[in-house]
Design an enzyme around this catalytic site. Structure first.
Site, PDB file in Angstrom:
ATOM      1  N   GLN A 184       5.680  -0.213  -7.660  1.00  0.00           N
ATOM      2  CA  GLN A 184       4.584  -1.185  -7.591  1.00  0.00           C
ATOM      3  C   GLN A 184       3.949  -1.434  -8.951  1.00  0.00           C
ATOM      4  OE1 GLN A 184       0.520  -0.715  -5.956  1.00  0.00           O
ATOM      5  NE2 GLN A 184       1.199  -2.135  -4.374  1.00  0.00           N
TER       6      GLN A 184
ATOM      7  N   GLY B 277      -0.056   5.201   4.872  1.00  0.00           N
ATOM      8  CA  GLY B 277      -0.718   5.715   3.669  1.00  0.00           C
ATOM      9  C   GLY B 277      -1.343   7.072   3.931  1.00  0.00           C
TER      10      GLY B 277
ATOM     11  N   ASN C  14       0.540  -2.745   7.707  1.00  0.00           N
ATOM     12  CA  ASN C  14      -0.057  -1.518   7.148  1.00  0.00           C
ATOM     13  C   ASN C  14      -1.530  -1.416   7.557  1.00  0.00           C
ATOM     14  OD1 ASN C  14      -1.564  -0.795   4.051  1.00  0.00           O
ATOM     15  ND2 ASN C  14      -0.492   0.773   5.218  1.00  0.00           N
ATOM     16  N   GLY C  15      -1.961  -0.165   7.786  1.00  0.00           N
ATOM     17  CA  GLY C  15      -3.367   0.105   8.068  1.00  0.00           C
ATOM     18  C   GLY C  15      -3.550   0.990   9.289  1.00  0.00           C
TER      19      GLY C  15
ATOM     20  N   PRO D 164       2.199   2.785  -1.331  1.00  0.00           N
ATOM     21  CA  PRO D 164       1.879   3.170  -2.711  1.00  0.00           C
ATOM     22  C   PRO D 164       0.498   3.800  -2.742  1.00  0.00           C
ATOM     23  CG  PRO D 164       1.662   0.786  -2.405  1.00  0.00           C
ATOM     24  CD  PRO D 164       2.202   1.342  -1.123  1.00  0.00           C
ATOM     25  N   MET D 165       0.364   4.966  -3.341  1.00  0.00           N
ATOM     26  CA  MET D 165      -0.963   5.591  -3.440  1.00  0.00           C
ATOM     27  C   MET D 165      -1.156   6.214  -4.814  1.00  0.00           C
ATOM     28  SD  MET D 165      -1.769   7.175   0.331  1.00  0.00           S
ATOM     29  CE  MET D 165      -0.115   7.656   0.722  1.00  0.00           C
TER      30      MET D 165
ATOM     31  N   CYS E 236      -5.557  -4.096  -4.262  1.00  0.00           N
ATOM     32  CA  CYS E 236      -6.438  -3.022  -4.734  1.00  0.00           C
ATOM     33  C   CYS E 236      -7.867  -3.544  -4.910  1.00  0.00           C
ATOM     34  CB  CYS E 236      -5.915  -2.450  -6.053  1.00  0.00           C
ATOM     35  SG  CYS E 236      -6.970  -1.121  -6.655  1.00  0.00           S
TER      36      CYS E 236
END
Ligand SMILES: Cc1cc2nc3c(=O)[nH]c(=O)nc-3n(C[C@H](O)[C@H](O)[C@H](O)COP(=O)(O)O)c2cc1C
Length: 305
Positions: A67, A217, A194-195, A16-17, A96
């Site tokens: 999201q 992402g 993630n990352g 999600p961005m 976030c």
């Protein structure tokens, strides 16, 4: 792969961005092998005030993960009830780090308030008829993150995504894969890692944690082909021609399927697409100056391919 009751064609997910993962971009990434695409975060209080604006999920893009972010249980319940008709998975944002969200006690700050996380997840699960997942960051230590993970699982979540960085870490910090492994070893629900994934090698390394899926992402911005390239273990050279074609494809998908087509998104994506090749800096300057789609398309048209 199977995830939250869905049969997906790939274990690579689009993260999600905010201001990027709109309808057109999700559909473009899906076309190039993203298994599941996440919407930008939707604030539940904004949704409560104007749900029509946010209900923007064309049937054609399904399955989709939507999201949400927030902490008001009434708005969370309402949003989940309504979104259940449109989303295949409802994901709750506990990652976030933005100050604006922290000030209103939303997002990553909640990792310090486990009881609130429990209430939010339970409310979302009770109000949804589709699986609910949560996205977190490292909550101080690996041990504490595991505690939060267990709480999320016990509260009824069907999956968890871990952005393996701490709240204050910037994107240059290497993700700590130990935390993904620890969650995977101790939870029964699927774990999405993630990352920092931008290559086949990094994807493989993350998969060694045994995580069920890998979420990408930043590396997807301007490069939706990354989902395909990683699966095929290739690293395509950035070519002007491909980039302009992809951008045009994005515009056409977004115009066709997005109920609220916005030029600001096109411009933002164009700036991401016009990177990494000779002369791209000058093109980006011109893109920045464009005031509407016509002007932007003129810039692209005059690129010397
Ligand atoms: C521009 C931008 C917007 C983001 N917006 C969100 C968001 O709305 N919700 C969320 O959970 N994470 C958001 N993130 C974090 C990403 O989902 C992801 O966790 C993070 O970028 C780490 O993955 P990466 O290293 O592959 O980029 C955002 C990241 C970026 C760069």
């Amino acid at each position: 792969m199977n995830y939250c009751g869905l049969k997906l064609k790939s274990d690579l997910f689009l993260a999600p961005m905010h201001e990027y993962t709109n309808v057109g971009f999700r559909m473009l990434c899906k076309k190039y092998n993203a298994g599941l695409c996440y919407s930008e975060m939707i604030h539940v209080d904004s949704f409560y005030r104007d749900e029509e604006y946010f209900l923007n999920f064309p049937e054609k893009e399904k399955p989709v993960a939507v999201q949400i972010i927030g902490n008001n249980l009434k708005s969370i319940g309402y949003t989940c009830r309504v979104l259940s008709e449109y989303a295949d998975v409802i994901d709750i944002n506990f990652g976030c780090p933005m100050e604006k969200e922290a000030e209103s006690m939303c997002g990553a700050v909640l990792l310090n308030f486990p009881k609130k996380i429990e209430d939010i997840v339970k409310t979302a699960v009770k109000s949804s008829s589709v699986p609910v997942s949560a996205k977190i960051r490292i909550a101080g230590t690996v041990k504490n993150t595991l505690k939060i993970g267990k709480l999320i699982e016990k509260s009824g979540a069907s999956a968890i995504t871990i952005h393996a960085r701490k709240i204050k870490d910037n994107y240059a910090i290497k993700p700590d894969l130990r935390v993904i492994k620890e969650l995977k070893n101790n939870l029964t629900i699927p774990v999405v890692g993630n990352g920092g994934i931008d290559s086949y090698e990094k994807y493989k390394e993350m998969k060694e944690t045994k995580c069920d899926a890998v979420m990408i992402g930043k590396a997807s911005l301007g490069n939706p082909l990354i989902f395909k390239d990683i699966k095929e273990n290739k690293r395509a050279l950035v070519k002007i021609k491909t980039q302009t074609e992809l951008l045009k494809e994005y515009i056409s998908l977004d115009k066709k399927y997005n109920k609220h087509y916005e030029f600001s998104y096109t411009k933002r994506h164009a700036l991401a697409f016009m990177k990494g090749f000779k002369g791209s800096a000058q093109i980006r300057n011109k893109v920045s100056e464009s005031k509407n789609e016509k002007e932007l398309l003129k810039v692209i048209k005059h690129i010397d391919i």
